[in-house]
Design an enzyme around this catalytic site. Structure first.
Site, PDB file in Angstrom:
ATOM      1  N   ALA A   1      -1.474  15.226   0.253  1.00 58.56           N
ATOM      2  CA  ALA A   1      -1.453  15.005   1.439  1.00 58.56           C
ATOM      3  C   ALA A   1      -2.738  15.489   2.566  1.00 58.56           C
ATOM      4  CB  ALA A   1      -1.119  17.263   1.607  1.00 58.56           C
TER       5      ALA A   1
ATOM      6  N   ARG B   1      -9.601  16.106  -2.463  1.00 63.78           N
ATOM      7  CA  ARG B   1     -10.307  16.111  -1.854  1.00 63.78           C
ATOM      8  C   ARG B   1     -10.400  17.200  -0.961  1.00 63.78           C
ATOM      9  NH1 ARG B   1      -9.987  10.752   1.726  1.00 63.78           N
ATOM     10  NH2 ARG B   1      -7.483  11.178   1.769  1.00 63.78           N
TER      11      ARG B   1
ATOM     12  N   ASN C   1       4.661  13.932  -2.966  1.00 60.98           N
ATOM     13  CA  ASN C   1       4.202  12.193  -2.288  1.00 60.98           C
ATOM     14  C   ASN C   1       2.717  11.563  -3.341  1.00 60.98           C
ATOM     15  OD1 ASN C   1       3.570  10.767  -0.165  1.00 60.98           O
ATOM     16  ND2 ASN C   1       1.952  11.549  -0.065  1.00 60.98           N
TER      17      ASN C   1
ATOM     18  N   TYR D   1       3.448  -1.668 -11.187  1.00 61.75           N
ATOM     19  CA  TYR D   1       3.670  -0.364 -10.075  1.00 61.75           C
ATOM     20  C   TYR D   1       4.802  -0.252  -9.529  1.00 61.75           C
ATOM     21  CZ  TYR D   1       4.230   1.367  -5.407  1.00 61.75           C
ATOM     22  OH  TYR D   1       3.712   2.306  -3.351  1.00 61.75           O
TER      23      TYR D   1
ATOM     24  N   PRO E   1      10.177   3.651   0.912  1.00 58.09           N
ATOM     25  CA  PRO E   1       9.522   3.333   2.110  1.00 58.09           C
ATOM     26  C   PRO E   1       9.115   1.917   1.892  1.00 58.09           C
ATOM     27  CG  PRO E   1       9.260   5.461   2.195  1.00 58.09           C
ATOM     28  CD  PRO E   1       9.340   4.535   0.383  1.00 58.09           C
TER      29      PRO E   1
ATOM     30  N   PHE F   1      -2.955   2.533   1.900  1.00 59.12           N
ATOM     31  CA  PHE F   1      -2.411   2.454   0.974  1.00 59.12           C
ATOM     32  C   PHE F   1      -3.000   0.732   0.564  1.00 59.12           C
ATOM     33  CE2 PHE F   1       0.824   0.297  -1.369  1.00 59.12           C
ATOM     34  CZ  PHE F   1       1.381   0.537  -2.906  1.00 59.12           C
TER      35      PHE F   1
END
Length: 252
Positions: A10, A35, A87, A153, A183, A190
């Site tokens: 997030a 982080r 996510n 991927y 998406p 990204f």
């Protein structure tokens, strides 16, 4: 009534936008990422702007033992997890499969597939006990349409789709919903991550096309989550107007 929404990854991009969309909707947030300073900043900003409860936890989804510990802490602190948004994910490299860095391949598998498994396995039993909940997994059009240089991927995002389908089958007797969001081209950091910080190369990905923004995906996720109890959107694919498949793109 405000829900408790857990969003992994997030601290930036789509995950951050999703967290803010739910906060603006006056839902309570549990945000995770690697982080911790970014998590603290987001918590303070959301609390000031929207007055919602925001918990944050430093968590690397690739570390199974860490996920177990953190998820146990989360479940002890909040009444329940109403919505889990898996996510956390990334792409690394755009080389031919036989020239790809093996470490990059493993990191994608560890994050995009195993990370989703670890978190969902810890949170889902509590949803089953409550007989309610919604798992929203962020996939990609790459999981539908493979493209050059993205074999691994694409495989990880295809796995996200089929994991979602399998979990939906395994919870069919409950009121739990499972959704895959897929998406297309979204302009976030990204590509900088994919190209290991090469900003110029990353910028070229979005040249000549009005790409989707993280907020577009966030609003789609919120729409899916706000459907009535009896309505389950199993899959949603979102692409830019000048994108027909994963990498079939018209550029001006």
């Amino acid at each position: 009534m405000a829900r408790y929404v857990l969003v992994t990854g997030a601290t930036s991009g789509i995950g951050k936008a999703i967290a803010y969309a739910f906060a603006e909707n006056r839902d309570h947030l549990i945000i995770t990422g690697r982080r911790v300073e970014k998590l603290k900043e987001i918590q303070a900003d959301m609390t000031a702007k929207y007055g919602v409860t925001v918990h944050y936890y430093q968590m690397d989804v690739t570390q199974a033992a860490e996920v177990v510990t953190v998820c146990e802490q989360i479940l002890a602190q909040v009444p329940q997890i109403d919505i889990l948004v898996n996510n956390a994910g990334l792409a690394l490299g755009l080389d031919k499969f036989y020239e790809s860095n093996v470490s990059d391949m493993v990191t994608m598998l560890d994050t995009n597939v195993k990370g989703l498994l670890y978190v969902t396995r810890q949170i889902l039993p509590s949803m089953v006990t409550q007989n309610t909940g919604h798992i929203i997994n962020i996939g990609s059009t790459a999981g539908i349409y493979a493209y050059a240089g993205a074999a691994v991927y694409a495989a990880t995002k295809s796995a996200v789709k089929f994991l979602s389908d399998g979990i939906r089958i395994d919870t069919i007797e409950t009121n739990i919903k499972v959704t895959t969001i897929q998406p297309g081209i979204v302009e976030t950091d990204f590509s900088q991550v994919r190209f290991h910080g090469d900003k110029e190369r990353a910028a070229m990905v979005y040249q000549g096309i009005e790409a989707l923004q993280a907020e577009d995906i966030a609003q789609s996720v919120l729409f899916v989550a706000n459907q009535p109890r009896h309505v389950q959107i199993s899959d949603m694919t979102i692409m830019a107007t000048q994108q027909a498949t994963g990498f079939t793109i018209h550029r001006d």
